[in-house]
Design an enzyme around this catalytic site. Structure first.
Site, PDB file in Angstrom:
ATOM      1  N   ASP A  50      42.422  43.840  51.703  1.00  0.00           N
ATOM      2  CA  ASP A  50      41.754  42.666  52.242  1.00  0.00           C
ATOM      3  C   ASP A  50      40.629  43.212  53.116  1.00  0.00           C
ATOM      4  O   ASP A  50      40.667  44.367  53.546  1.00  0.00           O
ATOM      5  CB  ASP A  50      42.746  41.831  53.060  1.00  0.00           C
ATOM      6  CG  ASP A  50      42.092  40.639  53.724  1.00  0.00           C
ATOM      7  OD1 ASP A  50      41.321  39.924  53.054  1.00  0.00           O
ATOM      8  OD2 ASP A  50      42.345  40.420  54.916  1.00  0.00           O
TER       9      ASP A  50
ATOM     10  N   ASP B 170      38.438  41.286  56.008  1.00  0.00           N
ATOM     11  CA  ASP B 170      38.411  40.861  57.411  1.00  0.00           C
ATOM     12  C   ASP B 170      39.806  40.954  58.019  1.00  0.00           C
ATOM     13  O   ASP B 170      40.750  40.354  57.520  1.00  0.00           O
ATOM     14  CB  ASP B 170      37.872  39.434  57.519  1.00  0.00           C
ATOM     15  CG  ASP B 170      36.456  39.301  56.950  1.00  0.00           C
ATOM     16  OD1 ASP B 170      35.667  40.254  57.119  1.00  0.00           O
ATOM     17  OD2 ASP B 170      36.161  38.277  56.324  1.00  0.00           O
TER      18      ASP B 170
END
Length: 174
Positions: free
Chosen positions: A14, A16
């Site tokens: 992922d 952020d």
């Protein structure tokens, strides 16, 4: 005739909250701050022979805060930053859609938006991924749901040093 592509383990990051500090709708290099050990974690997986991917929801596009060109430019900047230390991401996927989008063109329930596994599955369709030896590192329950739906291990990153977290994973994948 193409040579067969030998499946390899992959790590899906992922973005952020995992690779960069999540300050909300990060879309420009001047607002970007790497998580401690993030670049080194990418290099770590490169050295292990893993394919390295980024899969990120980008609802800021759907909300009208920035456009897809800014997402692409930031990912290009990140790639340059990684290259400077001998690391690389093999491929990137992002989902600009959101069911409550302010921008009508992006208002949709989309199969790429986590917790749906679409981004992961698309990468698996395009790369020789050994699913049984692959994993996702995310910071949200939706990341773990996407990993499970794609049939790979999910590891919830609590923050801190990403390289230390990656080295501490006790799984067959790492």
């Amino acid at each position: 005739m193409n040579a067969p592509r030998t499946p390899r383990p992959a790590v899906f990051f992922d973005r952020d909250g995992v690779l960069n500090v999540d300050t909300g709708y990060v879309h420009a290099p001047e607002d970007f701050r790497w998580v401690d050990g993030a670049r080194e974690a990418v290099r770590h997986f490169n050295a292990l022979g893993h394919l390295v991917f980024v899969v990120t929801n980008q609802s800021g596009v759907a909300r009208g805060y920035y456009g897809e060109a800014e997402v692409a430019a930031l990912h290009g900047w990140m790639a340059d930053e990684l290259a400077a230390i001998g690391a690389h991401v093999d491929d990137w996927r992002y989902c600009p859609f959101h069911p409550d989008a302010a921008v009508p063109a992006y208002r949709a329930v989309h199969p790429w938006r986590k917790p749906a596994p679409g981004m992961i599955l698309d990468l698996m369709d395009h790369w020789p991924v050994a699913r049984d030896r692959s994993l996702l590192i995310g910071d949200q329950p939706s990341d773990m749901e996407a990993a499970a739906a794609a049939g790979i291990a999910g590891h919830l990153f609590p923050g801190g040093d990403l390289l230390a977290f990656a080295r501490g994973l006790r799984s067959a994948q790492v």
